[in-house]
Motif scaffolding. Sequence first.
Motif, short mmCIF file in Angstrom:
data_model
loop_
_atom_site.label_atom_id
_atom_site.label_comp_id
_atom_site.label_asym_id
_atom_site.label_seq_id
_atom_site.Cartn_x
_atom_site.Cartn_y
_atom_site.Cartn_z
N THR A 397 -23.01 12.96 -8.84
CA THR A 397 -24.29 12.25 -8.93
C THR A 397 -25.06 12.34 -7.62
OG1 THR A 397 -23.09 10.25 -8.40
CG2 THR A 397 -23.57 10.64 -10.73
N GLU A 398 -24.59 13.21 -6.71
CA GLU A 398 -25.27 13.52 -5.45
C GLU A 398 -25.44 12.31 -4.55
OE1 GLU A 398 -28.79 15.73 -6.39
OE2 GLU A 398 -27.62 17.43 -7.13
N ILE A 399 -24.57 11.32 -4.69
CA ILE A 399 -24.59 10.19 -3.76
C ILE A 399 -24.07 10.67 -2.41
CG2 ILE A 399 -23.79 7.81 -3.34
CD1 ILE A 399 -25.27 7.87 -5.95
N ILE A 400 -23.06 11.54 -2.46
CA ILE A 400 -22.56 12.16 -1.23
C ILE A 400 -22.42 13.66 -1.46
CG2 ILE A 400 -21.29 10.14 -0.34
CD1 ILE A 400 -18.75 11.37 -1.58
N SER A 401 -22.37 14.39 -0.38
CA SER A 401 -22.14 15.83 -0.49
C SER A 401 -20.65 16.09 -0.54
CB SER A 401 -22.73 16.55 0.73
OG SER A 401 -22.00 16.17 1.87
N GLY A 402 -20.30 17.31 -0.89
CA GLY A 402 -18.89 17.69 -0.92
C GLY A 402 -18.25 17.54 0.44
N LYS A 403 -19.03 17.78 1.45
CA LYS A 403 -18.49 17.72 2.81
C LYS A 403 -18.17 16.27 3.19
CE LYS A 403 -19.55 19.49 7.42
NZ LYS A 403 -19.52 18.18 8.09
N ILE A 404 -19.13 15.38 2.91
CA ILE A 404 -18.90 13.95 3.18
C ILE A 404 -17.71 13.46 2.35
CG2 ILE A 404 -19.86 11.64 2.83
CD1 ILE A 404 -21.03 12.96 5.23
N ALA A 405 -17.61 14.00 1.13
CA ALA A 405 -16.53 13.57 0.24
C ALA A 405 -15.17 13.76 0.89
CB ALA A 405 -16.60 14.32 -1.09
N LYS A 406 -15.02 14.80 1.68
CA LYS A 406 -13.73 15.03 2.35
C LYS A 406 -13.43 13.88 3.32
CE LYS A 406 -13.57 19.98 1.70
NZ LYS A 406 -12.45 20.19 0.77
N ASP A 407 -14.49 13.39 4.00
CA ASP A 407 -14.28 12.25 4.89
C ASP A 407 -13.91 11.01 4.09
OD1 ASP A 407 -15.00 13.92 6.95
OD2 ASP A 407 -17.13 13.36 6.86
N VAL A 408 -14.62 10.81 2.97
CA VAL A 408 -14.34 9.63 2.13
C VAL A 408 -12.89 9.69 1.65
CG1 VAL A 408 -14.97 8.39 0.02
CG2 VAL A 408 -16.75 9.49 1.42
N PHE A 409 -12.46 10.91 1.27
CA PHE A 409 -11.08 11.08 0.80
C PHE A 409 -10.10 10.61 1.88
CE2 PHE A 409 -7.12 13.18 -0.14
CZ PHE A 409 -7.06 13.19 -1.51
N SER A 410 -10.36 11.00 3.12
CA SER A 410 -9.49 10.60 4.23
C SER A 410 -9.47 9.08 4.37
CB SER A 410 -9.98 11.18 5.55
OG SER A 410 -9.88 12.57 5.49
#
Lengths: 492, 490
Positions: A397-410
Amino acid sequence: MAPSSRRSWEIVIGLEVHAQVLSQSKLFSSAPTTFGASPNTQVSFIDAAFPGMLPVLNSACVDQAIKTGLGLHAKINLSSIFERKNYFYPDLPAGYQISQYQHPIVGEGWLEIEPNPGEAKRIGIERLHLEQDAGKSLHDLSPQATYVDLNRAGVALMEIVTKPDMRSSSEAIAFLKKLRMLLRYLGTCDGNMEEGSLRADVNISVHQPGTPLGTRAEIKNVNSMRFIAQAIDFEMHRQIDLLESGVCVVQETRLFDASTGETRSMRDKENAQDYRYFPDPDLLPLCLDKEHIETLRRNLPELPDLKRQRLMETFGLSAYDADLIVSEPEYAAYYEAALKVLCASCGENVSTSQQAKILANWFLGDFFAHLNHTDVSFETTPITPTRLAGLIYLILTEIISGKIAKDVFSFMETEEGTAEEIVARHGLQQMTDTKAIESIVHDVLTREADHVAAYKAGKDKLFGYFVGQIMKATQGKANPQTVNVLLKKLLG
Amino acid sequence: MTAALAYQTLAEAQKNLHQRVFSARALVQAFQERITAYQSLNAFITECPEHALQAADVADARFAKGEARALEGIPLAIKDIFCTKGVRTTAGSNMLKGFVPPYESTVTQKLLDAGAIFLGKTNMDEFAMGSSNSTSAFGCAVSPWKRTSDGKSLVPGGSSGGSAAATAAHLCAGAMGTDTGGSIRQPAAFCGITGIKPTYGRCSRFGVIALASSLDQAGPMTKTVQDAAILLEIISGYDPQDSTSACVEVPHFEAEIGASIKGLRVGIPKEYQVEGMSMELRQLWDTGAQWLKDAGAEIVSVSLPSTPYALPAYYIINPAEASSNFARYDGVRFSHRTSKAEDLWDLYERSRAEGFGKEVKRRIFIGTYVLSAGYFEAYYVKARKVQALIRQEFLEAFKNVDVLLAPTTPTGAFAQDEEPKDPVTMYLNDVLTVTVNLAGLPAISVPAGLTQEKTPLGLQLIAPHFREDFLFRTGSVLESCARFPFWKEG
């Protein structure tokens, strides 16, 4: 016989797999079956063969055998007979093993393997029967004595015998992997080879195609996939060497020695056993009810082949991804649970195949890496299917980018809360406000006037540099597509 | 007084205890005094005097409170093949000389739950293999009966010889035996008491040390047919711990005692007139048939043509199963272990050589042989075919008759020193009893007459599966016609 080249030999392999039945209690007693308990703590008077003790068949083990038979597309025999296999050994307290001999519970069936991608081959199943496991003799605790642990004595085993349908060690391994997967999906065996829940004896012979089958040797005592492949390859070469030098292969039982990678003949005494099978008079013939078998059939879980097909056809997953996801039941269970949550959140805004694909990438990529670099398992991971789905939802839903998602995952590995809450907590929302992004793009281009001039003079590669600078200025939160569009516009 | 208490039938003792004519303690003491006085019969391997007196006090307390159970205070003797919790159980073998089971057999548990008291464990042929009690590792039990001509002691029969001798000599109110090929009926006939082998599956085999699992059945050995009915009703019934026990209703057997047999069809199997049968038994057989006819039964001649093959088939199936059942006595866990073993195989071989007697070894050899590759089809498979045929012939016969009548044994009891020396002659003792075990049928032996030497002879009745009621009804008619004189002092 004229000398012939090695190429003309065909190797013929059949397997006898012993799969420990997953059950609360033993095949003929109520003693528990938990692995790793203190020696001789899970032993009933029946297991220790005390005088006057009688076996009583555990119907849960029978159901497990039927389910496995159904999974192997096999005939379930409505009547089968338990017999006694007589031999002396200290870890066999009764002096006989209760097994099925002439009348097994499951007859012929088959299992399909894919020795090479896209190439299917059916391996025939000869039979499946139920029998008791023996206890364990421990020879290495004392130089003078052998100790006996009867915890395993009487645990139910399924012996699954294939037809001699395999033609290489890799086919044999492919079969074992496929069988292990099936058993795990059915929940009838945990397939744990290190703990000995899955063991295989290998029958091997070699012959030249078009001629009768050669004399076979049986290899016992092979307890890992790697050793099985080694044992087969060694034995194949041994037999070919013998035949090419004009010596006959002897029908015998051989042991695999893991330290040398070789097989060696067992002593004659062990080869010359006469087991004196006869029907166990303590047990009645096992008679099954057709309706009961149909009930079990209706309640079988979705089996790996069908699941794989469904993941590919319904969700457009690649064969590679589908294979990986299906390879262990817990993988598939996790993936499908996450996919279900994701589809429910996305509704019809995003195509299911897009959801399935991105979830597969994250599951097989970041999630597996997470399992590998931390101590957690599928049961204990803080990244539950629901949380992972929540994260993917934010990307889709483009709330975050794939790149930011990696940080969120961490953050999710150590912090509580949904992906959405973590994004809010750390201010990681993607900038989607075009005006705000445009103003940053404008600032960057003003600051980088020299590079802009160079770009306009034809240095196209600088476009990426500008994107990088803008991402840096927005801490990666700018929507990359918006940035692209704006850059192109402002650079004219 | 002591003799008077002991001479009662079980049914009489039951009634008198309930009416509190005497106490359970007095009854137990009466039997204990006799057990001491008759040590020469060697009927018991293990006595449990304190245990029995404690149990008697419990029984008396229950009588006082009006909480008496069916067999409250009834002192019984138990064949040493039933595992009894905390009480040594040897099966008559050195192999189990020191074995104290941590569990109770279902049959003895049912007796205990009904209030019975155990006086001790009775002598038997080793692992129930024998027809004269001579294979016991604890010495032979002896029948209280003596021949009139030379005063010689007689064998009590086997394998439940100790139970038969104890019951006949009034050392207990009744006893438990097991019957694999005649081990209840033959000693009952030899000792002048009643013994019933129930239908296979009627009583649980759980906790009964196995000889041949497909043939073994527990059953009562008593003075009267009524006593046998009382005990059988208590010990019968389905047991989830024995897969071969049958889930069928247990009738009120005692109600059959004295019931009319008018119209009952009694078959006389002609093949049971075997060579070597004594004239006295032939005559008794005719007399028995006449008694039943006089009581209103119809006598029919019946043919069971495969009967001559029963004994050879039995002596294949019995050793085959025994050879496998006895593999557990390996010296590793509970059985006799040699003190001289050098390695594992030496331990097995020496422990078994030392622990087992001659007859047991013989059957292990035979059983191992008939199950071996190359011989299995010719012996074991063929024997099972004969067994199927025998069973089928019985089922056919029972379409036309309700019970069969025959002698229990070809002759009366022999003296101890006249015992046949070769095993095959010894096995012939079982010729009239093994057919019933092969077919899984119930059969009762009732004491029906005496030889000229004033020693007992028994007649056997055989009924269809689960028709023990026919046996009790017909048996009680034979009993009342025979007016058999029970053994007494002096």
